[in-house]
Scaffold this motif. Structure first.
Motif, PDB file in Angstrom:
ATOM      1  N   SER A 125      19.853  63.362  70.623  1.00 46.60           N
ATOM      2  CA  SER A 125      18.654  64.553  69.795  1.00 46.60           C
ATOM      3  C   SER A 125      17.967  63.259  68.915  1.00 46.60           C
ATOM      4  O   SER A 125      17.275  64.043  67.629  1.00 46.60           O
ATOM      5  CB  SER A 125      20.356  64.838  69.097  1.00 46.60           C
ATOM      6  OG  SER A 125      21.054  64.061  68.354  1.00 46.60           O
TER       7      SER A 125
ATOM      8  N   GLU B  33      23.807  66.137  67.430  1.00 46.54           N
ATOM      9  CA  GLU B  33      22.847  67.462  67.365  1.00 46.54           C
ATOM     10  C   GLU B  33      22.815  67.468  65.729  1.00 46.54           C
ATOM     11  O   GLU B  33      21.011  67.791  65.314  1.00 46.54           O
ATOM     12  CB  GLU B  33      22.815  68.060  67.883  1.00 46.54           C
ATOM     13  CG  GLU B  33      23.192  68.059  69.123  1.00 46.54           C
ATOM     14  CD  GLU B  33      23.826  68.965  70.395  1.00 46.54           C
ATOM     15  OE1 GLU B  33      22.232  69.466  69.941  1.00 46.54           O
ATOM     16  OE2 GLU B  33      24.152  69.330  70.698  1.00 46.54           O
ATOM     17  N   LEU B  34      23.369  67.688  64.815  1.00 41.56           N
ATOM     18  CA  LEU B  34      22.571  68.901  63.460  1.00 41.56           C
ATOM     19  C   LEU B  34      22.215  67.507  62.781  1.00 41.56           C
ATOM     20  O   LEU B  34      22.829  68.025  60.544  1.00 41.56           O
ATOM     21  CB  LEU B  34      24.118  69.741  62.519  1.00 41.56           C
ATOM     22  CG  LEU B  34      23.791  70.383  64.748  1.00 41.56           C
ATOM     23  CD1 LEU B  34      25.298  71.666  64.151  1.00 41.56           C
ATOM     24  CD2 LEU B  34      22.214  71.908  64.080  1.00 41.56           C
ATOM     25  N   GLY B  35      23.230  66.370  62.125  1.00 39.97           N
ATOM     26  CA  GLY B  35      22.678  65.916  61.626  1.00 39.97           C
ATOM     27  C   GLY B  35      23.803  65.150  60.662  1.00 39.97           C
ATOM     28  O   GLY B  35      23.253  63.845  59.233  1.00 39.97           O
TER      29      GLY B  35
ATOM     30  N   GLN C 285      29.965  65.834  69.166  1.00 44.15           N
ATOM     31  CA  GLN C 285      28.479  66.160  69.583  1.00 44.15           C
ATOM     32  C   GLN C 285      28.127  67.226  69.080  1.00 44.15           C
ATOM     33  O   GLN C 285      26.576  66.571  68.672  1.00 44.15           O
ATOM     34  CB  GLN C 285      28.576  66.753  71.259  1.00 44.15           C
ATOM     35  CG  GLN C 285      27.769  66.655  72.041  1.00 44.15           C
ATOM     36  CD  GLN C 285      27.394  67.060  72.983  1.00 44.15           C
ATOM     37  OE1 GLN C 285      27.805  68.562  72.909  1.00 44.15           O
ATOM     38  NE2 GLN C 285      27.402  67.477  74.333  1.00 44.15           N
ATOM     39  N   LYS C 286      28.139  68.151  68.318  1.00 49.06           N
ATOM     40  CA  LYS C 286      27.376  68.858  67.835  1.00 49.06           C
ATOM     41  C   LYS C 286      27.103  68.945  66.218  1.00 49.06           C
ATOM     42  O   LYS C 286      26.080  68.455  65.937  1.00 49.06           O
ATOM     43  CB  LYS C 286      27.671  70.394  68.156  1.00 49.06           C
ATOM     44  CG  LYS C 286      28.305  70.725  69.250  1.00 49.06           C
ATOM     45  CD  LYS C 286      26.679  71.512  69.412  1.00 49.06           C
ATOM     46  CE  LYS C 286      26.858  71.424  70.994  1.00 49.06           C
ATOM     47  NZ  LYS C 286      26.475  71.077  71.763  1.00 49.06           N
TER      48      LYS C 286
ATOM     49  N   MET D 187      29.274  73.363  62.307  1.00 55.73           N
ATOM     50  CA  MET D 187      28.041  73.117  62.377  1.00 55.73           C
ATOM     51  C   MET D 187      26.996  74.285  60.932  1.00 55.73           C
ATOM     52  O   MET D 187      25.724  74.815  60.951  1.00 55.73           O
ATOM     53  CB  MET D 187      27.811  74.446  63.752  1.00 55.73           C
ATOM     54  CG  MET D 187      29.133  73.865  64.845  1.00 55.73           C
ATOM     55  SD  MET D 187      28.275  72.099  64.847  1.00 55.73           S
ATOM     56  CE  MET D 187      30.296  71.304  63.937  1.00 55.73           C
TER      57      MET D 187
ATOM     58  N   SER E  17      20.834  71.180  56.586  1.00 51.55           N
ATOM     59  CA  SER E  17      18.790  71.088  57.667  1.00 51.55           C
ATOM     60  C   SER E  17      17.954  71.605  56.999  1.00 51.55           C
ATOM     61  O   SER E  17      17.031  71.299  56.611  1.00 51.55           O
ATOM     62  CB  SER E  17      18.692  70.947  58.940  1.00 51.55           C
ATOM     63  OG  SER E  17      18.108  71.255  59.536  1.00 51.55           O
TER      64      SER E  17
ATOM     65  N   SER F 138      23.977  73.642  59.396  1.00 57.95           N
ATOM     66  CA  SER F 138      22.409  73.531  59.803  1.00 57.95           C
ATOM     67  C   SER F 138      21.496  74.186  59.197  1.00 57.95           C
ATOM     68  O   SER F 138      20.238  74.412  58.320  1.00 57.95           O
ATOM     69  CB  SER F 138      23.069  74.780  60.180  1.00 57.95           C
ATOM     70  OG  SER F 138      23.242  75.183  61.714  1.00 57.95           O
TER      71      SER F 138
END
Lengths: 249, 249
Positions: free
Chosen positions: B142, B101-103, B97-98, B234, B241, B238
């Motif tokens: 997202s 969201e984070l690409g 999931q995360k 994660m 990004s 991050s």
């Protein structure tokens, strides 16, 4: 080698661990014996290698021989506060654990207009104690030198008490393609302290953003994807670590 | 406005949604009516504003009028694969999931020596279907333009099939104070694709690191704190990004 925080400053090569919970963990859970080595961190943020000398049969103390470690601190060179809108129990526990791993110094939960819940005054102390315990365990596991402080403020307005050198609020930012983000601009100035506020799943109310902006909290975007409320602070902390710990020459 | 992926390429201003699950969500869960607007993303990664024209009473289709959106893509300008050691169900669901969201573009789970579990061959298909569903839902939420692919490889060696322009493995790095990290050095070369492998809670075995290093996976550190196995990917996403989406001029 597992690490424990002690409340007393260590200033000799002999020390006694007296915290019942730590004693229990060392002696009963981990079943350490004389001669085993553990790490201790004291309130001065110093790290010590502690060789167990004796464990009191009544579990009143553990006597250790300590040696100060010369290892570099694991604390970020910037003082970071994250302020998150209150959410469900499992989410705020998760935010507390992960933010601790990722280096936050202070974790604030606040009540905002679209928060899905708030804390009644009579539960605040108990809730904070539980979160502080989670922060302590995560800090020990991730080898921090401090335990982040967990704070609750029941009004968004009270966040201004925690203002830092750089004050930010995570919010959609309409960046033009190719433009450097306001977050990157802010971090390029290498502030020594920063606070960033994160809204609830439903976002901040416009008047909350207005209030924060007027209180000099700069709205910053965190990229083009929509992140869940608990993901955004992790993104922010990871970026700070990269900028301050991995790229500084 | 919520977003749905459709399997058919949209190439006219009329379209019919036929996926039963999407129909159910739009008509029953969200209770949309004629005139309501939703977002659709098709396999060409284009985004469309879709105005509901009619909902078939037997729920066989939803007819919509579509208009292509000019909004910028939300996809990262670098193709990112994260490869994580297999872990407990809730952790791998959470990573899926995360990371979405984070690409991440591709999420690989692999069996490594100190993984606390592995998947028997007869459950792989079912497990992957469940994770793929989590990735789809997170991608819709997202506002991604693609659904990341979730893959299982039962041998670490098979990771080499997924090599990219930059190949990394998260591992303790003995950086000298003030030195720029190998991760930052790698990202400064702005590769167009990257894969990073993450070990289990107990870490990679030395021979696993040797194998990866010999296969040109560069060991990179992710800062001085010890992160849990699910936190490290994660952090990595991050940072990517930030580097590719917020700081590029």
């Amino acid at each position: 080698m597992e690490q424990y925080f002690v409340k007393e400053t260590i200033n000799s090569n002999k020390f006694q661990i007296v915290d019942p919970e730590t004693i229990k963990h060392v002696a009963k859970v981990m079943r350490h014996k004389s001669g085993d080595v553990i790490s201790l961190v004291d309130p001065t943020e110093n790290l010590f290698m502690a060789t167990i000398d004796s464990i009191d049969p009544d579990s009143k103390f553990i006597a250790v021989d300590v040696e100060k470690s010369t290892k570099n601190s694991t604390e970020m060179p910037i003082d970071v506060t994250i302020a998150c809108s209150l959410s469900k129990k499992d989410k705020i526990e998760w935010i507390t654990q992960k933010s601790t791993e990722l280096g936050a110094k202070r974790i604030i939960f606040f009540d905002s207009r679209y928060s899905i819940m708030n804390w009644k005054p009579n539960v605040v102390e108990k809730k904070l104690a539980r979160l502080q315990e989670i922060a302590k365990n995560a800090a020990q596991q991730s080898k921090r030198r401090i335990i982040p402080e967990v704070i609750y403020v029941d009004k968004l307005k009270d966040l201004v008490q925690y203002k830092a050198e750089a004050n930010l609020v995570a919010y959609e930012e309409s960046a033009k393609q190719g433009e450097i983000s306001r977050l990157a601009q802010t971090l390029n100035e290498m502030p020594k302290s920063v606070i960033c506020a994160f809204g609830p799943e439903g976002g901040f109310a416009p008047e909350e953003i207005d209030f924060l902006n007027q209180a000099d909290f700069l709205s910053v975007g965190l990229g083009p994807r929509i992140m869940r409320a608990e993901t955004a602070p992790m993104y922010f902390l990871s970026v700070l670590s990269y900028k301050y710990e991995l790229t500084v020459k």
